[in-house]
Scaffold this motif. Sequence first.
Motif, PDB file in Angstrom:
ATOM      1  N   ILE A 226      30.539  53.812  17.635  1.00 11.86           N
ATOM      2  CA  ILE A 226      29.376  53.664  18.514  1.00 11.86           C
ATOM      3  C   ILE A 226      28.221  54.644  18.417  1.00 11.86           C
ATOM      4  O   ILE A 226      27.015  54.680  18.077  1.00 11.86           O
ATOM      5  N   GLU A 227      28.605  55.926  18.983  1.00  7.56           N
ATOM      6  CA  GLU A 227      27.812  57.277  19.101  1.00  7.56           C
ATOM      7  C   GLU A 227      27.685  57.968  17.918  1.00  7.56           C
ATOM      8  O   GLU A 227      26.537  58.305  17.459  1.00  7.56           O
ATOM      9  N   HIS A 228      28.704  58.072  17.268  1.00  8.48           N
ATOM     10  CA  HIS A 228      28.672  58.900  15.972  1.00  8.48           C
ATOM     11  C   HIS A 228      28.038  58.448  14.795  1.00  8.48           C
ATOM     12  O   HIS A 228      28.134  57.434  14.388  1.00  8.48           O
ATOM     13  N   GLU A 229      26.834  59.419  14.324  1.00  2.00           N
ATOM     14  CA  GLU A 229      26.321  59.005  13.185  1.00  2.00           C
ATOM     15  C   GLU A 229      26.967  59.613  11.909  1.00  2.00           C
ATOM     16  O   GLU A 229      27.851  60.510  12.059  1.00  2.00           O
ATOM     17  N   GLY A 230      26.667  59.144  10.627  1.00  4.27           N
ATOM     18  CA  GLY A 230      26.923  59.724   9.426  1.00  4.27           C
ATOM     19  C   GLY A 230      28.421  59.139   9.094  1.00  4.27           C
ATOM     20  O   GLY A 230      28.763  58.266   9.522  1.00  4.27           O
ATOM     21  N   SER A 231      29.084  60.082   8.564  1.00  3.11           N
ATOM     22  CA  SER A 231      30.430  59.889   7.924  1.00  3.11           C
ATOM     23  C   SER A 231      31.558  59.910   8.843  1.00  3.11           C
ATOM     24  O   SER A 231      31.344  60.987   9.799  1.00  3.11           O
ATOM     25  N   ARG A 300      23.620  46.256  19.589  1.00  2.00           N
ATOM     26  CA  ARG A 300      22.383  46.664  18.697  1.00  2.00           C
ATOM     27  C   ARG A 300      22.244  48.162  18.709  1.00  2.00           C
ATOM     28  O   ARG A 300      21.616  48.593  17.614  1.00  2.00           O
ATOM     29  N   ARG A 301      22.549  49.019  19.321  1.00  4.35           N
ATOM     30  CA  ARG A 301      22.390  50.501  19.598  1.00  4.35           C
ATOM     31  C   ARG A 301      23.116  51.166  18.314  1.00  4.35           C
ATOM     32  O   ARG A 301      22.798  52.335  17.928  1.00  4.35           O
ATOM     33  N   SER A 302      24.145  50.410  17.815  1.00  7.74           N
ATOM     34  CA  SER A 302      24.650  51.085  16.702  1.00  7.74           C
ATOM     35  C   SER A 302      23.924  50.964  15.498  1.00  7.74           C
ATOM     36  O   SER A 302      23.890  51.941  14.760  1.00  7.74           O
ATOM     37  N   GLY A 303      22.813  50.161  15.379  1.00  7.99           N
ATOM     38  CA  GLY A 303      22.323  50.149  14.187  1.00  7.99           C
ATOM     39  C   GLY A 303      22.973  49.112  13.100  1.00  7.99           C
ATOM     40  O   GLY A 303      24.028  49.327  13.032  1.00  7.99           O
ATOM     41  N   HIS A 304      22.213  48.733  12.023  1.00  6.81           N
ATOM     42  CA  HIS A 304      22.539  47.781  11.017  1.00  6.81           C
ATOM     43  C   HIS A 304      23.680  48.903  10.163  1.00  6.81           C
ATOM     44  O   HIS A 304      24.720  48.452   9.685  1.00  6.81           O
ATOM     45  N   GLU A 305      23.273  50.040   9.783  1.00  3.49           N
ATOM     46  CA  GLU A 305      23.741  51.010   9.082  1.00  3.49           C
ATOM     47  C   GLU A 305      25.494  51.399   9.452  1.00  3.49           C
ATOM     48  O   GLU A 305      26.398  51.271   8.674  1.00  3.49           O
ATOM     49  N   ARG A 306      25.362  51.603  10.883  1.00  7.08           N
ATOM     50  CA  ARG A 306      26.616  51.959  11.230  1.00  7.08           C
ATOM     51  C   ARG A 306      27.468  50.807  11.565  1.00  7.08           C
ATOM     52  O   ARG A 306      28.566  50.816  11.213  1.00  7.08           O
ATOM     53  N   TRP A 307      26.953  49.613  11.641  1.00  2.54           N
ATOM     54  CA  TRP A 307      27.578  48.471  11.835  1.00  2.54           C
ATOM     55  C   TRP A 307      28.245  48.006  10.504  1.00  2.54           C
ATOM     56  O   TRP A 307      29.411  47.970  10.539  1.00  2.54           O
TER      57      TRP A 307
END
Length: 358
Positions: A226-231, A300-307
């Motif tokens: 949920i919170e972590h962006e990237g790899s 929705r807060r995760s965004g499509h990319e993280r999804w």
Amino acid sequence: MSSLPPDYTALADRIRALAHAAGFQRVGISGIELAEDETFLRSWLAEGLHGSMQWMASHGDKRSRPAELHPGTLRVVSVGLDYGRDADAAWANLRDGERAYVARYALGRDYHKLMRNRLQRLAETVQAEIGPFGHRAFVDSAPVLERALARNAGLGWIGKHTCLIDSDGGSWFFLGELFVDLPLPIDPPATAHCGTCTRCIDICPTQAIVAPYRLDARRCISYLTIEHEGSIDEALRPLIGNRIFGCDDCQLICPWNKFAKRSDEPDFRVRNDLDKATLVELFAWEEDEFLRRTEGSAIRRSGHERWLRNIAVALGNAPKSEAVIAALQSRREHPSEVVREHVAWALARHDLRSSFSP
């Protein structure tokens, strides 16, 4: 002639009654002293256990000092709203590697707006009865030590998994706060009843609970998805299983949750069949469909990319099948480098498996 001072004891009782009438199952009143919790928070941040959540540290000590966050605050009214789910269904979902697991709190509509509106109406009702007073409602909308305040208000104790537990209803409930400048009598704080139990620590898939009451967010599946962006760390990916948004294992295993109350709040009813959807189905959502289906949802807060990143990991952990391989291959050339990386990892995982699942 001067008017008589308010009967704050009667007012506190009235606020509790109004909170219950507004649909909150739990309500309590606390003071604003959080010195011990502030020390704990500082230590946790100093160790970097918050990962990339810089907002946890960006407000200084306001999180543990309510009167600095909202000047004039003397008391905090904490409320709890049940969202209990069927634990057996959750376990069944986790055991089925072809299905996606979404944290139970996120299966329906986002709770933030619902709770904030109810808290605001509660404050307006009180104001209509006693006249203007200073107040502000919070539901994850500002730096607030909500679990510490709720514990001090008697709503429950902070368990070894760091979630709040109520002996009469487990841990499946949301928290919200109403900061007020009224010198209301406070409720006795909750006492801890975890005892020697370590089930939540033992079951954590990534061993993120590094000690009782101490969570390393950098290893927590909820943080990672949920919170972590990237790899996502490759060593942690196999441990995530089919969890694509959040994780409930520590709550599902908690013996106190046998007392949890199932809620039929309309806003919390399952949307988009997320309690039984397959990974392949959800991986096929393009961004416009993702945005449409997650409108009003915490997802929705995760965004499509993280999804897609999260589902790619889960597909890498899923039983090998033609449908799984085809789904992953459909995203091999995705514009996002992060998505492509996790898809490649998932396909490589399946290349090591000699056959398709029956």
